[in-house]
Motif scaffolding. Structure first.
Motif, PDB file in Angstrom:
ATOM      1  N   UNK A   2     -29.155  33.309  24.718  1.00 56.30           N
ATOM      2  CA  UNK A   2     -29.695  33.020  23.387  1.00 56.30           C
ATOM      3  C   UNK A   2     -28.790  33.548  22.270  1.00 56.30           C
ATOM      4  N   UNK A   3     -27.822  32.752  21.840  1.00 58.07           N
ATOM      5  CA  UNK A   3     -26.850  33.170  20.829  1.00 58.07           C
ATOM      6  C   UNK A   3     -27.075  32.380  19.538  1.00 58.07           C
ATOM      7  N   UNK A   4     -27.354  33.059  18.418  1.00 59.50           N
ATOM      8  CA  UNK A   4     -27.569  32.341  17.141  1.00 59.50           C
ATOM      9  C   UNK A   4     -26.315  31.598  16.675  1.00 59.50           C
ATOM     10  N   UNK A   5     -26.524  30.419  16.093  1.00 60.28           N
ATOM     11  CA  UNK A   5     -25.431  29.675  15.474  1.00 60.28           C
ATOM     12  C   UNK A   5     -24.999  30.391  14.202  1.00 60.28           C
ATOM     13  N   UNK A   6     -25.982  30.756  13.382  1.00 58.97           N
ATOM     14  CA  UNK A   6     -25.737  31.471  12.135  1.00 58.97           C
ATOM     15  C   UNK A   6     -26.933  32.391  11.883  1.00 58.97           C
TER      16      UNK A   6
END
Length: 206
Positions: free
Chosen positions: A188-192
């Motif tokens: 789960x890696x945020x785009x921004x």
């Protein structure tokens, strides 16, 4: 950094811990103050059913393990390295001794206790008032805001948000479809992070 007078009863020990290695176990006697020199340390609690929860996260420059020193009780939780970490251990038997050896540190840790109590009350409110989706979203933002370079997993988000891992995976899949998490990433890696913050605030207010 820990500033304490070293003598025959009080010493500083630098120790290296590999990822997942326990620094101290729940139920063991308190033995002073710990300081994260490098790496990342998690504070974990295990329920009667065996479910593990990630309660707090300590990065470089953080102190931990001192609340049990204040209350003269055994450690209620387990501290474990989340990455290969270097930890400084100041062996002190009581808060009175700590205050005598390093009053500045003792005063600082008293303030930290109050801060952590406020954070604990806030999280308790979230568990009772927020839906699972809101808790997951708030947890994703919180951990990446604090330590963006750590490879957070669905399981750790599950532990920190107090939510079933299958629910976390399903909701994070939805966040990927909405463009807030990187679709190609297996984690789960945020785009921004700022865009995620706006979405989170809007959802929490709804």
């Amino acid at each position: 950094m820990i500033n304490i007078k070293e003598d025959s009863q009080h010493s500083l020990a630098f120790s290296r811990y590999s990822k997942r290695q326990a620094i101290y176990q729940s139920g063991s006697p308190s033995s002073g103050v710990y300081y994260v020199d490098s790496g990342l340390v998690g504070l974990y609690q295990v329920s009667e059913t065996g479910k593990e929860s990630l309660l707090r996260i300590y990065g470089p420059g953080s102190y931990f393990g001192y609340r049990s020193l204040f209350t003269n009780q055994n450690y209620p939780s387990t501290a474990r390295a989340m990455l290969n970490s270097t930890v400084v251990h100041a062996k002190v038997n009581s808060f009175k001794e700590l205050d005598k050896q390093s009053p500045e540190l003792a005063n600082y840790l008293m303030k930290e206790v109050c801060f952590e109590l406020g954070e604990a009350e806030k999280r308790l409110m979230q568990f009772t008032a927020f839906s699972a989706k809101k808790r997951i979203l708030d947890s994703v933002f919180h951990v990446f805001d604090l330590y963006p370079n750590y490879p957070w997993t669905y399981r750790e988000i599950s532990e920190y948000s107090g939510t079933d891992i299958s629910t976390v995976i399903r909701y994070c899949k939805k966040l990927k479809e909405l463009g807030y998490l990187i679709p190609e990433s297996r984690k789960p890696v945020p785009v921004d992070l700022q865009q995620l913050a706006k979405y989170k605030d809007n959802l929490l207010q709804s």
